[in-house]
Design a protein around this motif. Sequence first.
Motif, PDB file in Angstrom:
ATOM      1  N   CYS A  68      71.688   0.991 -87.215  1.00 17.71           N
ATOM      2  CA  CYS A  68      71.183   0.081 -88.234  1.00 17.71           C
ATOM      3  C   CYS A  68      69.665  -0.010 -88.122  1.00 17.71           C
ATOM      4  O   CYS A  68      69.065   0.541 -87.205  1.00 17.71           O
ATOM      5  CB  CYS A  68      71.823  -1.294 -88.095  1.00 17.71           C
ATOM      6  N   SER A  70      66.012  -1.507 -87.399  1.00 18.13           N
ATOM      7  CA  SER A  70      65.450  -2.447 -86.434  1.00 18.13           C
ATOM      8  C   SER A  70      64.959  -3.669 -87.204  1.00 18.13           C
ATOM      9  O   SER A  70      64.822  -3.641 -88.431  1.00 18.13           O
ATOM     10  CB  SER A  70      64.287  -1.799 -85.677  1.00 18.13           C
ATOM     11  N   GLN A  71      64.659  -4.730 -86.493  1.00 14.76           N
ATOM     12  CA  GLN A  71      64.182  -5.943 -87.154  1.00 14.76           C
ATOM     13  C   GLN A  71      62.871  -5.662 -87.876  1.00 14.76           C
ATOM     14  O   GLN A  71      62.665  -6.112 -89.001  1.00 14.76           O
ATOM     15  CB  GLN A  71      64.009  -7.069 -86.133  1.00 14.76           C
ATOM     16  N   GLU A  72      61.999  -4.882 -87.264  1.00  9.12           N
ATOM     17  CA  GLU A  72      60.722  -4.560 -87.896  1.00  9.12           C
ATOM     18  C   GLU A  72      60.924  -3.747 -89.173  1.00  9.12           C
ATOM     19  O   GLU A  72      60.266  -3.982 -90.188  1.00  9.12           O
ATOM     20  CB  GLU A  72      59.819  -3.785 -86.925  1.00  9.12           C
ATOM     21  N   GLU A  73      61.853  -2.767 -89.140  1.00  8.60           N
ATOM     22  CA  GLU A  73      62.120  -1.952 -90.326  1.00  8.60           C
ATOM     23  C   GLU A  73      62.727  -2.809 -91.447  1.00  8.60           C
ATOM     24  O   GLU A  73      62.390  -2.634 -92.619  1.00  8.60           O
ATOM     25  CB  GLU A  73      63.076  -0.807 -89.991  1.00  8.60           C
ATOM     26  N   ALA A  74      63.618  -3.715 -91.088  1.00  4.55           N
ATOM     27  CA  ALA A  74      64.260  -4.557 -92.094  1.00  4.55           C
ATOM     28  C   ALA A  74      63.246  -5.477 -92.768  1.00  4.55           C
ATOM     29  O   ALA A  74      63.328  -5.730 -93.972  1.00  4.55           O
ATOM     30  CB  ALA A  74      65.374  -5.384 -91.454  1.00  4.55           C
ATOM     31  N   LEU A  75      62.266  -5.964 -92.001  1.00  2.00           N
ATOM     32  CA  LEU A  75      61.286  -6.897 -92.541  1.00  2.00           C
ATOM     33  C   LEU A  75      60.060  -6.206 -93.143  1.00  2.00           C
ATOM     34  O   LEU A  75      59.202  -6.874 -93.715  1.00  2.00           O
ATOM     35  CB  LEU A  75      60.828  -7.857 -91.441  1.00  2.00           C
ATOM     36  N   THR A  81      57.590 -13.279 -94.335  1.00  2.00           N
ATOM     37  CA  THR A  81      58.440 -13.456 -93.158  1.00  2.00           C
ATOM     38  C   THR A  81      57.889 -14.609 -92.326  1.00  2.00           C
ATOM     39  O   THR A  81      56.737 -15.021 -92.484  1.00  2.00           O
ATOM     40  CB  THR A  81      58.467 -12.191 -92.291  1.00  2.00           C
ATOM     41  N   GLY A  84      59.979 -13.621 -87.395  1.00  2.02           N
ATOM     42  CA  GLY A  84      60.964 -12.559 -87.332  1.00  2.02           C
ATOM     43  C   GLY A  84      62.115 -12.689 -88.311  1.00  2.02           C
ATOM     44  O   GLY A  84      63.107 -11.975 -88.196  1.00  2.02           O
ATOM     45  N   TYR A  85      62.022 -13.575 -89.283  1.00  4.62           N
ATOM     46  CA  TYR A  85      63.078 -13.772 -90.276  1.00  4.62           C
ATOM     47  C   TYR A  85      62.489 -13.653 -91.688  1.00  4.62           C
ATOM     48  O   TYR A  85      61.312 -13.821 -91.894  1.00  4.62           O
ATOM     49  CB  TYR A  85      63.704 -15.171 -90.143  1.00  4.62           C
TER      50      TYR A  85
END
Length: 92
Positions: A68, A70-75, A81, A84-85
Motif C-alpha cells: 500500500c 506510505s503515509q507520505e505518498e498518500a498525503l 494536512t 500526518g492526517y
Amino acid sequence: MSDSPVDAAEVRHVAELARVDLDAEEVEAFAAQFADILAYFDALDEVPEVEGSSDLVNVMRPDDPRECLSQEEALANAPETEEGYFKGPRVS
C-alpha cells in the motif's frame, strides 16, 4: 382525511424530526404518499415465497494482499494536512 393509515399528526411528527417545515397542503400530500408506500409493503406480503435454493456462484475475485501507499505518498496530493492526517473543511 380518508381511511389513510397515516394521519396528519404522524406526518408533522416525522417532519419535525427531520427539521422540515411543511404547510397544510404538503402534510396532506405526504400523508397520502406515505399511505401509498405502506400499501406497496402490503402488496409485498402477498408475494409467494420461493421454495428451494438457487445455484449462486461467487463471482468476486480473491482478495490478494499487496503493498500500500506510505503515509507520505498518500498525503502527497492532499490540499491540506495536519500532523500526518488529511485535513478537511470544518463541518458544523
